[in-house]
Design a protein around this motif. Structure first.
Motif, PDB file in Angstrom:
ATOM      1  N   THR A  42       0.832  -1.207   0.000  1.00 17.60           N
ATOM      2  CA  THR A  42       0.000   0.000   0.000  1.00 17.60           C
ATOM      3  C   THR A  42       0.866   1.257   0.000  1.00 17.60           C
ATOM      4  O   THR A  42       0.597   2.218  -0.741  1.00 17.60           O
ATOM      5  CB  THR A  42      -0.935   0.005   1.227  1.00 17.60           C
ATOM      6  N   HIS A  45       2.372   1.700  -3.383  1.00 12.96           N
ATOM      7  CA  HIS A  45       1.349   2.108  -4.349  1.00 12.96           C
ATOM      8  C   HIS A  45       1.041   3.597  -4.219  1.00 12.96           C
ATOM      9  O   HIS A  45       0.916   4.312  -5.219  1.00 12.96           O
ATOM     10  CB  HIS A  45       0.088   1.275  -4.121  1.00 12.96           C
ATOM     11  N   GLY A 135       5.061   0.059 -12.337  1.00 14.09           N
ATOM     12  CA  GLY A 135       4.271   0.284 -11.128  1.00 14.09           C
ATOM     13  C   GLY A 135       5.003  -0.217  -9.907  1.00 14.09           C
ATOM     14  O   GLY A 135       6.226  -0.082  -9.800  1.00 14.09           O
ATOM     15  N   VAL A 136       4.274  -0.822  -8.983  1.00 14.92           N
ATOM     16  CA  VAL A 136       4.873  -1.344  -7.756  1.00 14.92           C
ATOM     17  C   VAL A 136       5.629  -2.632  -8.083  1.00 14.92           C
ATOM     18  O   VAL A 136       5.100  -3.552  -8.704  1.00 14.92           O
ATOM     19  CB  VAL A 136       3.800  -1.619  -6.683  1.00 14.92           C
ATOM     20  N   LYS A 212      -2.122  -4.529  -6.669  1.00 12.43           N
ATOM     21  CA  LYS A 212      -1.294  -3.326  -6.756  1.00 12.43           C
ATOM     22  C   LYS A 212       0.147  -3.646  -7.150  1.00 12.43           C
ATOM     23  O   LYS A 212       0.866  -2.767  -7.608  1.00 12.43           O
ATOM     24  CB  LYS A 212      -1.316  -2.588  -5.412  1.00 12.43           C
TER      25      LYS A 212
END
Length: 471
Positions: A42, A45, A135-136, A212
């Motif tokens: 989290t 992200h 992204g992550v 994510k």
């Protein structure tokens, strides 16, 4: 652990980190699991948007600070590494430099993520390819190179604009903790880099199930790599996998034997033979077989075994008792089937350590386990061959294709031989081919993708094709 810029985990159970040279506990880390992994994901992200919007030059600035901090703290990083996994201190210092070189290389390579403009097929259009960060990214790394395997993944991910979560091996997590401290000192924004330690199965489960996380980069065994491929299928997560190897090393009749011996020593005995690209199967042409075995054995007998903290030590311990048992069983199998131990061949378990003598075994053949499986220890098995075709046949007879080595002074023979070898990395008269600026990775069951070089950063970006209508 470090999640979203905060050191956390003090309330959790801990896992001991043991020095394999003496069996003593040298530290502890929190035994994190799914909840901590979710928190780290989290955080990464939420940090992704602001981090990816920085210019490549701004991201490079952070990486350059980290590079300098790694060099400034080389000795502490090296000492921690030697304490937790036994690597001789001089090798540990070398690994820190090697690890820092990836941060430096990708700090600059991030500025060279180029898109494209493509000639249009009709009037009134402009066709372009944009490059965007994946992204992550979640990185799962092994114990044998506890800092270099992290920076080889961290460097390109951060330079490309991705955010990062690292899960180091439970056998050598303390080096990663120190690296995380240096990332904090370098000033990376909160959540851009996160560190989680603990249960591999629980943390991996969270990584695989959380949408994510868009990219997993893993170095480890082929068995675990195959499991990750299956687990990634549900969300079609992107994977980079650097998996197992079983490297052949071929010495032809025209080889310079001094060069060959030096090359095999550099490849085979680094980190006590516990590397994925070390020479595991040595094939020597009959014309120089006896001479090579003699010269090589003489060099091996000069190696000093002991605690890696001793500056004079060449061979440190194996990582644990299971590793020692595997090496023992491979040697016993070869001897039972007719191979001869030239030097070494015995375990050393004094003072709680798990050591094995640097060993040369001659007259091996394909029926022996060590010629079929990666031994992961300081054992060099040598098989006599007659022809180049025979060398190629034996070398390629494996599901793995990470690294291979060839020693010959004949350019024509060397070129033709290497063209037939199915391995992602080949050292020609070179036992130490790794560098930050070159692609590292394997064919067949040795992995997917490449790390290092300009290819290393491509794994962390997506190509987005844009067709623009010009009214």
């Amino acid at each position: 652990m470090n999640i979203n810029g905060e050191w956390v985990g003090g309330e959790l159970d801990t896992k001991d980190v043991v020095n394999p040279a003496n069996g003593k506990t040298v530290g502890t880390v929190p035994n994190g699991g799914e909840a901590e992994a979710e928190q780290a994901i989290t955080a990464a992200h939420e940090a992704f948007g602001p981090w990816s919007e920085l210019t490549a030059y701004e991201r490079a600035g952070y990486l350059k600070k980290l590079h300098q901090l790694m060099l400034d703290n080389q000795e502490e990083l090296a000492q921690i590494m030697t304490l937790e996994m036994g690597k001789p201190i001089n090798e540990s210092r070398g690994e820190v430099n090697y690890a820092a070189s990836f941060i430096e290389w990708f700090a600059e390579e991030g500025k060279r993520i180029y898109g494209e403009t493509i000639p249009a097929h009709v009037q009134g259009k402009r066709l372009q390819v944009w490059k965007k960060p994946v992204g992550v990214v979640a990185a799962i790394t092994p114990w044998n190179f506890p800092v270099a395997m992290l920076t080889r993944k961290m460097g390109p991910a951060l330079a490309a604009g991705c955010t990062f979560m690292m899960k180091p091996s439970g056998d050598s997590p303390l080096t990663a903790v120190k690296l995380m401290e240096l990332c904090e000192k370098a000033g990376f924004p909160k959540g851009v880099i996160n560190l989680v330690t603990g249960s591999s199965s629980k943390i991996t489960k969270a990584i695989m199930e959380n949408k994510k996380v868009r990219k997993i980069t893993f170095t480890g065994s082929t068995e675990v790599g195959k499991l990750l491929i299956k687990q990634s299928a549900d969300q079609v997560k992107r994977l980079s996998l650097e998996l197992g190897g079983h490297a052949p090393l071929i010495v032809l009749d025209d080889a310079n034997l001094e060069t060959a011996v030096k090359g095999v020593m550099a490849s085979k005995f680094r980190n006590a033979g516990q590397t994925c690209i070390c020479a595991n199967r040595i094939y020597v042409q009959s014309g120089v077989y006896d001479a090579f075995v003699e010269k090589f054995s003489e060099a091996v007998e000069q190696l000093k075994v002991g605690d890696g903290e001793d500056e004079s030590v060449d061979i440190g311990p194996l990582i644990n008792q299971a590793g020692l048992d595997k090496v023992n069983s491979h040697v016993e199998d070869a001897v039972t089937k007719g191979a001869a131990v030239v030097t070494g061949g015995e375990a050393i378990t004094d003072d709680g350590g798990v050591f094995f003598q640097p060993t040369v075994i001659k007259d091996v053949d394909p029926s022996m386990v060590m010629m079929q499986e990666e031994t992961f220890g300081p054992v060099a098995p040598i098989q006599k061959i007659e022809t180049i075709d025979e060398a190629v046949s034996f070398a390629n007879d494996t599901p793995y294709g990470l690294a291979a080595y060839v020693f010959t002074e004949n350019v024509s023979k060397g070129t033709q031989l290497i063209e037939q070898l199915n391995f992602g990395i080949v050292g020609w008269n070179d036992g130490a081919p790794s560098a930050a600026q070159v692609p590292f990775g394997g064919m067949k069951e040795s992995g997917i993708g490449r790390e290092g070089g300009h290819e290393g950063i491509e794994a962390f970006v997506e190509s987005q094709y844009v067709s623009i209508g010009m009214n």
